[in-house]
Design an enzyme around this catalytic site. Structure first.
Site, short mmCIF file in Angstrom:
data_model
loop_
_atom_site.label_atom_id
_atom_site.label_comp_id
_atom_site.label_asym_id
_atom_site.label_seq_id
_atom_site.Cartn_x
_atom_site.Cartn_y
_atom_site.Cartn_z
N ASN A 192 30.77 -76.64 -57.48
CA ASN A 192 29.60 -75.78 -57.30
C ASN A 192 28.37 -76.59 -57.69
OD1 ASN A 192 27.61 -73.84 -57.39
ND2 ASN A 192 28.45 -72.74 -59.16
N TRP A 193 27.62 -77.01 -56.69
CA TRP A 193 26.45 -77.84 -56.98
C TRP A 193 25.26 -77.02 -57.50
CZ3 TRP A 193 25.56 -82.26 -52.79
CH2 TRP A 193 26.61 -83.19 -52.90
N LYS A 194 25.37 -75.70 -57.44
CA LYS A 194 24.27 -74.82 -57.84
C LYS A 194 22.97 -75.24 -57.13
CE LYS A 194 26.65 -74.21 -62.18
NZ LYS A 194 26.63 -73.64 -63.52
N HIS A 197 29.36 -65.21 -58.99
CA HIS A 197 29.18 -66.18 -60.08
C HIS A 197 28.37 -65.52 -61.19
CE1 HIS A 197 27.87 -69.71 -62.31
NE2 HIS A 197 28.83 -70.37 -61.71
N GLU A 220 26.03 -66.52 -62.93
CA GLU A 220 24.58 -66.72 -62.85
C GLU A 220 23.95 -65.73 -61.89
OE1 GLU A 220 24.67 -70.93 -62.06
OE2 GLU A 220 25.41 -71.27 -64.09
N GLU A 224 35.87 -67.67 -65.13
CA GLU A 224 34.82 -68.50 -65.74
C GLU A 224 34.20 -67.74 -66.92
OE1 GLU A 224 33.16 -71.52 -62.78
OE2 GLU A 224 32.11 -69.67 -62.41
N GLY A 279 28.59 -74.61 -68.36
CA GLY A 279 27.49 -75.53 -68.65
C GLY A 279 27.24 -75.76 -70.13
N SER A 285 32.88 -75.87 -67.96
CA SER A 285 32.91 -77.16 -68.66
C SER A 285 34.19 -77.97 -68.40
CB SER A 285 32.68 -76.95 -70.16
OG SER A 285 31.42 -76.37 -70.38
N GLY A 343 31.20 -77.11 -62.09
CA GLY A 343 29.77 -77.20 -61.89
C GLY A 343 29.27 -78.62 -62.07
N GLY A 344 28.72 -78.90 -63.24
CA GLY A 344 28.07 -80.19 -63.50
C GLY A 344 28.88 -81.41 -63.09
C1 PEP Z 1 30.14 -73.13 -62.75
O1 PEP Z 1 28.93 -72.95 -62.75
O2 PEP Z 1 30.86 -72.54 -61.92
C2 PEP Z 1 30.70 -74.04 -63.76
C3 PEP Z 1 31.96 -73.96 -64.03
O3 PEP Z 1 29.82 -74.90 -64.36
P1 PEP Z 1 30.19 -76.11 -65.41
O4 PEP Z 1 31.41 -76.80 -64.87
O5 PEP Z 1 28.99 -76.99 -65.38
O6 PEP Z 1 30.45 -75.47 -66.71
#
Ligand code: PEP
Length: 250
Positions: A12-14, A98, A100, A168, A174, A213, A234-235
């Site tokens: 997920n590049w957001k 998600h 967010e 999640e 994050g 994470s 994500g990241g």
């Molecule tokens: C996400 O936003 O779906 C996610 C899992 O982010 P991160 O891996 O950066 O915690």
């Protein structure tokens, strides 16, 4: 339907990435060509990059997805994107619900459910996100919150449809924090039980991804937990080298 879901590792590049970032998709596709992955691999870039990412990924093992869609098929919804538009760009999946979006845009389980139906109508495979807040976990409510989100965010008619659920924990996204392996296993088993009760045998074939994470250093132990059928990243999905470190941990 099979009881052993094919794992899915989705990035997920957001709201990150410009045209130049698509070099990461090229690197990923080339690496998976020389050494195939044990999982399906998807990149979900911002909407502006979906079509270009899909063009680069065509013919490779990399699948492309969106990060959200509108529940309606078309209309006066300035700035929003319909599921059919995402499919029209060449994507095959879409992340829905998600945290967010649930927290930042007040998306309810009912709205997520309507979006899942829209995605299915458009031929997209939804990745439906659920997860508890830190307060809910501290109150001992993680499992009940997540089971309720799974129940209310999924429509009834998914028996023969391809979709996945991503667990999640909101506090793990994050933050660099992750639940213990036992906590991850407990929630994933509860989600599996919910899916089996709702969809029968077909519920056993739904991949349940862990997200929050995930990085190359912790991927192997998380992906080995019972009922963890992949990851939503994500990241660590922004750079092909990091994302490959997670993919190769399976
Ligand atoms: C996400 O936003 O779906 C996610 C899992 O982010 P991160 O891996 O950066 O915690």
């Amino acid at each position: 339907m099979s009881h052993t879901p094919t794992p899915l590792i989705a990035g997920n590049w957001k709201m990150n990435g410009l045209g130049a970032s698509l070099a990461e998709v090229t690197t990923l596709a080339e690496s998976l060509k020389s050494e195939p992955a044990k999982a399906r691999v998807a990149i979900c870039p911002p909407a502006t990059l979906i079509e270009r990412a899909a063009r680069i990924a065509r013919g490779s093992a990399v699948e492309v997805g969106g990060q959200d869609c509108r529940a309606e098929a078309a209309g006066a919804y300035t700035g929003d994107v319909a599921a059919e538009m995402i499919a029209d760009c060449g994507a095959g999946l879409v992340i829905l619900g998600h945290s967010e979006r649930r927290s930042g845009y007040g998306e309810s389980d009912a709205l997520v459910c309507a979006k899942v139906q829209a995605a299915i109508r458009a031929g997209l495979e939804p990745i439906v996100c659920v997860g508890e807040t830190l307060e809910e976990r501290r109150a001992g409510r993680a499992v009940s919150v997540v089971q309720s989100q799974v129940t209310l965010s999924l429509p009834d008619d998914l028996h023969d449809k391809r979709f996945s659920v991503a667990y999640e924990p909101v506090w793990a996204i994050g933050s660099g924090l992750t639940p213990s392996l036992a906590e991850i296993g407990e929630v994933h088993q509860a989600i599996r039980a919910t899916l089996l009760a709702r969809f029968g045998d077909a519920g056993g074939a739904v991949p349940i991804l862990y997200g929050g994470s995930v990085k190359p250093a912790n991927a192997a132990e998380i992906l080995a937990v019972q009922d963890v059928g992949g990851a939503l990243v994500g990241g660590a999905s922004l750079k092909a080298a990091d994302f490959l470190g997670i993919i190769r941990a399976l």
